[in-house]
Design a protein around this motif. Sequence first.
Motif, PDB file in Angstrom:
ATOM      1  N   PHE A   1      57.585 -16.238  -1.041  1.00 51.05           N
ATOM      2  CA  PHE A   1      56.527 -15.423  -0.438  1.00 51.05           C
ATOM      3  C   PHE A   1      55.162 -15.878  -0.924  1.00 51.05           C
ATOM      4  O   PHE A   1      54.182 -15.846  -0.169  1.00 51.05           O
ATOM      5  CB  PHE A   1      56.744 -13.946  -0.768  1.00 51.05           C
ATOM      6  N   SER A   2      55.083 -16.331  -2.185  1.00 49.73           N
ATOM      7  CA  SER A   2      53.797 -16.835  -2.678  1.00 49.73           C
ATOM      8  C   SER A   2      53.384 -18.066  -1.900  1.00 49.73           C
ATOM      9  O   SER A   2      52.210 -18.219  -1.546  1.00 49.73           O
ATOM     10  CB  SER A   2      53.898 -17.186  -4.156  1.00 49.73           C
ATOM     11  N   LEU A   3      54.340 -18.960  -1.635  1.00 48.03           N
ATOM     12  CA  LEU A   3      54.010 -20.156  -0.876  1.00 48.03           C
ATOM     13  C   LEU A   3      53.510 -19.799   0.521  1.00 48.03           C
ATOM     14  O   LEU A   3      52.545 -20.377   1.025  1.00 48.03           O
ATOM     15  CB  LEU A   3      55.227 -21.070  -0.770  1.00 48.03           C
ATOM     16  N   LEU A   4      54.175 -18.813   1.135  1.00 47.24           N
ATOM     17  CA  LEU A   4      53.754 -18.391   2.478  1.00 47.24           C
ATOM     18  C   LEU A   4      52.338 -17.811   2.439  1.00 47.24           C
ATOM     19  O   LEU A   4      51.495 -18.119   3.296  1.00 47.24           O
ATOM     20  CB  LEU A   4      54.740 -17.351   2.991  1.00 47.24           C
ATOM     21  N   ALA A   5      52.078 -16.985   1.422  1.00 44.70           N
ATOM     22  CA  ALA A   5      50.748 -16.387   1.301  1.00 44.70           C
ATOM     23  C   ALA A   5      49.702 -17.448   1.009  1.00 44.70           C
ATOM     24  O   ALA A   5      48.584 -17.399   1.540  1.00 44.70           O
ATOM     25  CB  ALA A   5      50.758 -15.339   0.192  1.00 44.70           C
ATOM     26  N   VAL A   6      50.065 -18.424   0.180  1.00 46.90           N
ATOM     27  CA  VAL A   6      49.137 -19.521  -0.112  1.00 46.90           C
ATOM     28  C   VAL A   6      48.827 -20.286   1.168  1.00 46.90           C
ATOM     29  O   VAL A   6      47.684 -20.698   1.399  1.00 46.90           O
ATOM     30  CB  VAL A   6      49.738 -20.454  -1.183  1.00 46.90           C
ATOM     31  N   GLY A   7      49.828 -20.442   2.025  1.00 46.92           N
ATOM     32  CA  GLY A   7      49.598 -21.135   3.290  1.00 46.92           C
ATOM     33  C   GLY A   7      48.555 -20.426   4.130  1.00 46.92           C
ATOM     34  O   GLY A   7      47.606 -21.047   4.606  1.00 46.92           O
ATOM     35  N   ILE A   8      48.712 -19.106   4.286  1.00 48.03           N
ATOM     36  CA  ILE A   8      47.765 -18.380   5.136  1.00 48.03           C
ATOM     37  C   ILE A   8      46.389 -18.329   4.495  1.00 48.03           C
ATOM     38  O   ILE A   8      45.359 -18.574   5.148  1.00 48.03           O
ATOM     39  CB  ILE A   8      48.302 -16.968   5.414  1.00 48.03           C
ATOM     40  N   ALA A   9      46.363 -18.077   3.180  1.00 48.86           N
ATOM     41  CA  ALA A   9      45.072 -18.051   2.495  1.00 48.86           C
ATOM     42  C   ALA A   9      44.408 -19.415   2.559  1.00 48.86           C
ATOM     43  O   ALA A   9      43.187 -19.518   2.726  1.00 48.86           O
ATOM     44  CB  ALA A   9      45.275 -17.622   1.048  1.00 48.86           C
ATOM     45  N   GLY A  10      45.221 -20.465   2.465  1.00 50.61           N
ATOM     46  CA  GLY A  10      44.663 -21.809   2.535  1.00 50.61           C
ATOM     47  C   GLY A  10      44.090 -22.115   3.899  1.00 50.61           C
ATOM     48  O   GLY A  10      43.068 -22.791   4.005  1.00 50.61           O
ATOM     49  N   GLY A  11      44.753 -21.588   4.941  1.00 55.85           N
ATOM     50  CA  GLY A  11      44.204 -21.774   6.279  1.00 55.85           C
ATOM     51  C   GLY A  11      42.817 -21.171   6.401  1.00 55.85           C
ATOM     52  O   GLY A  11      41.889 -21.804   6.910  1.00 55.85           O
ATOM     53  N   PHE A  12      42.694 -19.933   5.896  1.00 50.17           N
ATOM     54  CA  PHE A  12      41.371 -19.291   5.938  1.00 50.17           C
ATOM     55  C   PHE A  12      40.376 -20.029   5.051  1.00 50.17           C
ATOM     56  O   PHE A  12      39.195 -20.150   5.393  1.00 50.17           O
ATOM     57  CB  PHE A  12      41.479 -17.827   5.499  1.00 50.17           C
ATOM     58  N   LEU A  13      40.868 -20.532   3.915  1.00 47.09           N
ATOM     59  CA  LEU A  13      40.000 -21.235   2.976  1.00 47.09           C
ATOM     60  C   LEU A  13      39.416 -22.483   3.620  1.00 47.09           C
ATOM     61  O   LEU A  13      38.212 -22.749   3.524  1.00 47.09           O
ATOM     62  CB  LEU A  13      40.819 -21.611   1.746  1.00 47.09           C
ATOM     63  N   VAL A  14      40.284 -23.237   4.305  1.00 45.16           N
ATOM     64  CA  VAL A  14      39.815 -24.447   4.980  1.00 45.16           C
ATOM     65  C   VAL A  14      38.820 -24.078   6.070  1.00 45.16           C
ATOM     66  O   VAL A  14      37.772 -24.716   6.224  1.00 45.16           O
ATOM     67  CB  VAL A  14      41.011 -25.234   5.547  1.00 45.16           C
ATOM     68  N   LEU A  15      39.145 -22.999   6.797  1.00 47.12           N
ATOM     69  CA  LEU A  15      38.245 -22.568   7.868  1.00 47.12           C
ATOM     70  C   LEU A  15      36.867 -22.221   7.317  1.00 47.12           C
ATOM     71  O   LEU A  15      35.838 -22.608   7.879  1.00 47.12           O
ATOM     72  CB  LEU A  15      38.857 -21.368   8.595  1.00 47.12           C
ATOM     73  N   ILE A  16      36.849 -21.502   6.197  1.00 45.85           N
ATOM     74  CA  ILE A  16      35.566 -21.042   5.663  1.00 45.85           C
ATOM     75  C   ILE A  16      34.819 -22.180   4.980  1.00 45.85           C
ATOM     76  O   ILE A  16      33.656 -22.446   5.266  1.00 45.85           O
ATOM     77  CB  ILE A  16      35.789 -19.868   4.692  1.00 45.85           C
ATOM     78  N   LEU A  17      35.524 -22.911   4.082  1.00 53.34           N
ATOM     79  CA  LEU A  17      34.833 -23.897   3.254  1.00 53.34           C
ATOM     80  C   LEU A  17      34.451 -25.137   4.041  1.00 53.34           C
ATOM     81  O   LEU A  17      33.428 -25.764   3.766  1.00 53.34           O
ATOM     82  CB  LEU A  17      35.713 -24.296   2.073  1.00 53.34           C
ATOM     83  N   LYS A  18      35.293 -25.487   4.998  1.00 52.36           N
ATOM     84  CA  LYS A  18      35.053 -26.763   5.661  1.00 52.36           C
ATOM     85  C   LYS A  18      34.223 -26.611   6.928  1.00 52.36           C
ATOM     86  O   LYS A  18      33.533 -27.538   7.329  1.00 52.36           O
ATOM     87  CB  LYS A  18      36.399 -27.407   6.000  1.00 52.36           C
ATOM     88  N   PHE A  19      34.331 -25.418   7.555  1.00 50.88           N
ATOM     89  CA  PHE A  19      33.647 -25.271   8.833  1.00 50.88           C
ATOM     90  C   PHE A  19      32.500 -24.266   8.762  1.00 50.88           C
ATOM     91  O   PHE A  19      31.376 -24.586   9.123  1.00 50.88           O
ATOM     92  CB  PHE A  19      34.643 -24.849   9.923  1.00 50.88           C
ATOM     93  N   LEU A  20      32.779 -23.046   8.297  1.00 47.81           N
ATOM     94  CA  LEU A  20      31.774 -21.991   8.431  1.00 47.81           C
ATOM     95  C   LEU A  20      30.628 -22.165   7.465  1.00 47.81           C
ATOM     96  O   LEU A  20      29.466 -21.974   7.814  1.00 47.81           O
ATOM     97  CB  LEU A  20      32.431 -20.619   8.229  1.00 47.81           C
ATOM     98  N   ILE A  21      30.929 -22.560   6.210  1.00 51.09           N
ATOM     99  CA  ILE A  21      29.875 -22.680   5.201  1.00 51.09           C
ATOM    100  C   ILE A  21      28.904 -23.790   5.564  1.00 51.09           C
ATOM    101  O   ILE A  21      27.691 -23.672   5.430  1.00 51.09           O
ATOM    102  CB  ILE A  21      30.508 -22.959   3.818  1.00 51.09           C
ATOM    103  N   LYS A  22      29.495 -24.886   6.105  1.00 43.82           N
ATOM    104  CA  LYS A  22      28.641 -26.032   6.414  1.00 43.82           C
ATOM    105  C   LYS A  22      27.954 -25.923   7.759  1.00 43.82           C
ATOM    106  O   LYS A  22      27.278 -26.851   8.190  1.00 43.82           O
ATOM    107  CB  LYS A  22      29.467 -27.306   6.350  1.00 43.82           C
ATOM    108  N   GLY A  23      28.149 -24.795   8.424  1.00 42.60           N
ATOM    109  CA  GLY A  23      27.366 -24.540   9.621  1.00 42.60           C
ATOM    110  C   GLY A  23      27.955 -25.086  10.905  1.00 42.60           C
ATOM    111  O   GLY A  23      27.284 -25.103  11.924  1.00 42.60           O
ATOM    112  N   PHE A  24      29.227 -25.510  10.857  1.00 48.21           N
ATOM    113  CA  PHE A  24      29.857 -25.967  12.102  1.00 48.21           C
ATOM    114  C   PHE A  24      30.503 -24.772  12.776  1.00 48.21           C
ATOM    115  O   PHE A  24      31.714 -24.597  12.721  1.00 48.21           O
ATOM    116  CB  PHE A  24      30.909 -27.038  11.816  1.00 48.21           C
ATOM    117  N   ASN A  25      29.706 -23.912  13.378  1.00 46.36           N
ATOM    118  CA  ASN A  25      30.325 -22.736  13.983  1.00 46.36           C
ATOM    119  C   ASN A  25      30.137 -22.704  15.487  1.00 46.36           C
ATOM    120  O   ASN A  25      30.106 -21.650  16.098  1.00 46.36           O
ATOM    121  CB  ASN A  25      29.778 -21.453  13.342  1.00 46.36           C
TER     122      ASN A  25
END
Lengths: 142, 169
Positions: free
Chosen positions: B106-130
């Motif tokens: 379950f931790s791995l599954l949660a890490v997967g979903i959190a990682g998806g959001f993390l990539v979305l936020i850190l790689k796209f939203l923070i850098k202004g690619f919205n």
Amino acid sequence: MSRQSSLTKLIFLSVLIAVGFLNIVLSCALFNNWIPILVVIIFLIAPIPNALAQCISTSYDSNFLGDYDDDGSVESPFVEFCHFLTGCLVMSGTLLPLILFHCHLINGRSFALSLSGGFIIYLSIVLFSVGFKEDDSDGYDF
Amino acid sequence: MSSEGEHLFRFPIIKLPNSRTVRSVMVYIAGALYAIGFWLVVDASVYSKTVNASVVHVTFVDWIPFICSTLGMMVINSIDKGQLFNSEGFGSGLQWQARLVLFVGFSLLAVGIAGGFLVLILKFLIKGFNSMPTLGMGLENVGANFCVMLSCILLWIIQNIEEDQTLSL
């Protein structure tokens, strides 16, 4: 029933599979872009897990009590994994042309032709396995 | 071919789906959901390679959440659920192990979903690619992980149905 009916069925299914291949080859050759041929491969290997599962489940007696063979009999995990794989493969065959279309690797007509061709090939294989099955216990298996 | 008897059609007209049929259909749906997740990730990377007009590209980092989700799903579904709800007593060691391994899954599954959001936020939203075509790659990543999680939930429900069935019988 008779040889005549079986022969008719065979001819119908062969025509169906030929139409499916025609669609897919057409989708590749018309636009000189041979990526959609991957759809054929996916739809050809899609019925394999279910065939394996059927082969296993007929030799595997899962109902150890012998009372409930129709509902509530617990399937073996291998059969369930085969069902999972079948759903996975059929969905993959559907999604692959969609992705190619989304990424502008193929155009719209090629997308429609390859998708319909893949489904026709899969349908003919399923109809073959349903039509020539010995016992009609359940018609729900894909 | 043997004669059918008194049936007119091959398929019986009215037949209530028994639990086995429902379970098969749910397993098929779970497989389809997993395929959707997988092809969403593939779509994001192919899109980044072909028609991507921006400077953001999908790299291996975007694949890590999906790999984590897949590993978690494999761990969760390979556990024998009978060991979890075993009566405590002599077999408590096995039960403890089952709980530990399930927790890792379950931790791995949660890490997967959190990682998806993390990539979305850190790689796209923070850098202004919205704007949409670029942001779509990050959204597809999140959607893929959600699909894998839904597939896992469906398989979990199926196994609990099986548990009830055997208990009631």
